[in-house]
Design an enzyme around this catalytic site. Structure first.
Site, mmCIF file in Angstrom:
data_model
loop_
_atom_site.group_PDB
_atom_site.id
_atom_site.type_symbol
_atom_site.label_atom_id
_atom_site.label_comp_id
_atom_site.label_asym_id
_atom_site.label_seq_id
_atom_site.Cartn_x
_atom_site.Cartn_y
_atom_site.Cartn_z
ATOM 1 N N LYS A 21 -5.506 -39.169 -25.270
ATOM 2 C CA LYS A 21 -4.854 -40.299 -25.970
ATOM 3 C C LYS A 21 -5.155 -41.613 -25.244
ATOM 4 O O LYS A 21 -5.464 -42.632 -25.867
ATOM 5 C CB LYS A 21 -3.338 -40.054 -26.076
ATOM 6 C CG LYS A 21 -2.997 -38.908 -27.022
ATOM 7 C CD LYS A 21 -1.546 -38.457 -26.945
ATOM 8 C CE LYS A 21 -1.351 -37.192 -27.778
ATOM 9 N NZ LYS A 21 -0.005 -36.607 -27.653
ATOM 10 N N ASP A 43 5.147 -41.557 -32.522
ATOM 11 C CA ASP A 43 4.977 -40.129 -32.802
ATOM 12 C C ASP A 43 5.699 -39.747 -34.097
ATOM 13 O O ASP A 43 5.488 -38.652 -34.621
ATOM 14 C CB ASP A 43 5.556 -39.287 -31.649
ATOM 15 C CG ASP A 43 4.469 -38.687 -30.765
ATOM 16 O OD1 ASP A 43 3.314 -38.614 -31.211
ATOM 17 O OD2 ASP A 43 4.795 -38.281 -29.631
ATOM 18 N N GLN A 86 5.456 -37.121 -24.085
ATOM 19 C CA GLN A 86 4.663 -35.915 -24.344
ATOM 20 C C GLN A 86 5.551 -34.668 -24.251
ATOM 21 O O GLN A 86 6.272 -34.475 -23.268
ATOM 22 C CB GLN A 86 3.503 -35.837 -23.335
ATOM 23 C CG GLN A 86 2.557 -34.678 -23.556
ATOM 24 C CD GLN A 86 1.755 -34.788 -24.867
ATOM 25 O OE1 GLN A 86 1.277 -35.852 -25.230
ATOM 26 N NE2 GLN A 86 1.615 -33.680 -25.562
#
Ligand code: NDP
Length: 291
Positions: A52, A119, A96
Site C-alpha cells: 500500500k 477502508d 491494518q
C-alpha cells in the site's frame, strides 16, 4: 477462457490516479496523504501494508506508516487513531487488520472518523453502502466491481453466488451486486459455513465469488460452464520448489476451474492488486472532499 488480469488493471487505475494527482498539484492543492497503522510483526500484514505504501509512492501520494508493538495497549492505539483523526495533513488512514486478541477490532474501527475511513469499515460508511448513499466503499468488493466493469462482464439479471459473509468482503459484495446499477442488478445468493447443498447452488452461478480463506475449496465440479470466477482468497501453502518454501494460492482450484470457467481471476494478480487501487481511489476521494 478470459484471464481477468487484476494486476494490469490495478496499474492502469494507478496511472489514472497519478494523472489526477498531477492536476491537483498544478492547481496548487496538496498531495493526498494516506496513513497506515500496523500493530505487531505479522508477516502477511507487513507485506500488505508495504504494498500500500509503495503504491502511494507510485501515484504521487504522501504516506505515513505508524508501527506499534504487538503489546500496545488498546488505549494507546485509540489515541493514535484520535491523533490521525485530528491531523489536518492526513486525508485518510487505515488500521491494518487483524489486530492482536487483546484489542477490540470493532472499537478501533469505530474510532476512525468516517470522513477519513478510506477502508470503508466504519458503521457510517457500511450504513451508507447498504442504503446506496455516497461514502467510502470497502476496497476489495469495490475492486471486484471495477474488474466486472472494465472487463465489460454483463451482470444484469445474472445469478451471483458469493461464498463467505465477512463484513469486509462477502456482505458488502452482496449489496453492490444487487444494486440497481451497472455493474449490478444481479440476483445474489450469499453462502457460508451453514449453507446446505453448496455445490448445487454454486453450479447455478453465472458469477461465483469465493471469499472463504480455504485453499482450492472451489473445484471444477462446483462451477457452471462459462461462469465468471472471482477468487478473493489469499492462502499461503507449502511449496518445496520455492526458495521461501511456500506460495500464495486462492480459494479456487485455478487449473481445474480454468477448464470450465468463461473468465477467472488468478491468485496472485487478481483481486489483491485491485484492493490496493481502490484504497488509493478512496484516499483521493477523501482528499477531494476535504479540499
Ligand atoms: P473471513 O475469514 O472473515 O470469513 C470466511 C467466510 O467463509 C465466513 O463467512 C465463513 O462462514 C465462510 N466459510 C468458511 N468455511 C466455509 C465452508 N466450508 N463453506 C462455506 N462457507 C465457508 O473472510 P474474509 O472475507 O476476511 O477472507 C476470506 C479470504 O479472502 C481470506 O483468504 C482472506 O485472506 C482473503 N482476503 C483477500 C483480500 C484481497 O484483497 N484479495 C481482502 C480480504 C480478504 P461462517 O460465517 O459461517 O463462518
Amino acid at each position: 477462457m478470459t484471464l481477468i488480469d487484476g494486476k494490469s488493471t490495478s496499474l492502469q487505475i494507478q496511472d489514472e490516479i497519478k494523472s489526477l494527482v498531477e492536476v491537483r498539484t498544478k492547481r496548487g492543492q496538496k498531495k493526498p496523504h494516506l496513513a497506515a497503522i500496523i500493530v505487531g510483526d505479522n508477516p502477511a500484514s507487513r507485506a500488505y501494508v508495504g504494498h500500500k505504501i509503495k503504491a502511494c509512492e507510485r501515484v504521487g501520494f504522501e504516506s505515513t506508516l505508524i508501527e506499534l508493538s504487538e503489546s500496545v495497549r488498546e488505549e494507546q492505539l485509540l489515541s493514535e487513531v484520535e491523533a490521525l483523526n485530528n491531523n489536518d495533513s492526513i486525508d485518510g488512514f487505515i488500521v491494518q487488520l487483524p489486530l492482536p486478541d487483546h484489542i477490540d477490532d470493532q472499537k478501533v474501527l469505530e474510532a476512525v472518523r468516517p470522513e477519513k475511513d478510506v477502508d470503508g469499515f466504519h458503521p457510517v460508511n457500511a450504513g451508507n453502502l447498504s442504503l446506496g448513499l455516497p461514502g467510502f466503499q470497502p476496497a476489495t468488493p469495490a475492486g471486484i466491481m471495477e474488474l466486472l466493469k472494465r472487463y465489460k462482464i454483463e451482470t444484469s439479471g445474472k445469478h451471483a453466488v458469493i461464498i463467505g459473509r465477512s463484513a469486509i468482503v462477502g456482505t458488502p459484495m452482496t449489496l453492490l451486486l444487487s444494486r440497481n446499477a451497472n455493474p449490478g442488478n444481479c440476483t445474489v445468493t450469499l453462502c457460508h459455513s451453514r449453507t446446505q447443498n453448496l455445490e448445487e447452488i454454486t453450479r447455478s452461478a453465472d458469477i461465483l465469488i469465493a471469499a472463504i480463506g480455504k485453499p482450492h475449496f472451489v473445484t471444477k465440479s462446483m462451477i457452471k460452464p462459462g461462469a465468471v470466477i472471482i477468487d478473493v482468497g489469499i492462502n499461503r501453502i507449502p511449496d518445496a520448489s520455492r526458495k521461501s518454501g511456500n506460495r500464495l494460492t486462492g480459494d479456487v482450484d485455478f487449473e481445474g476451474a480454468a477448464e470450465v470457467a468463461g473468465s477467472i481471476t488468478p491468485v496472485p494478480g487478481g483481486v489483491g492488486p485491485m484492493t490496493i487501487a481502490m484504497l488509493l481511489r478512496n484516499t483521493l476521494q477523501a482528499a477531494d472532499q476535504r479540499a
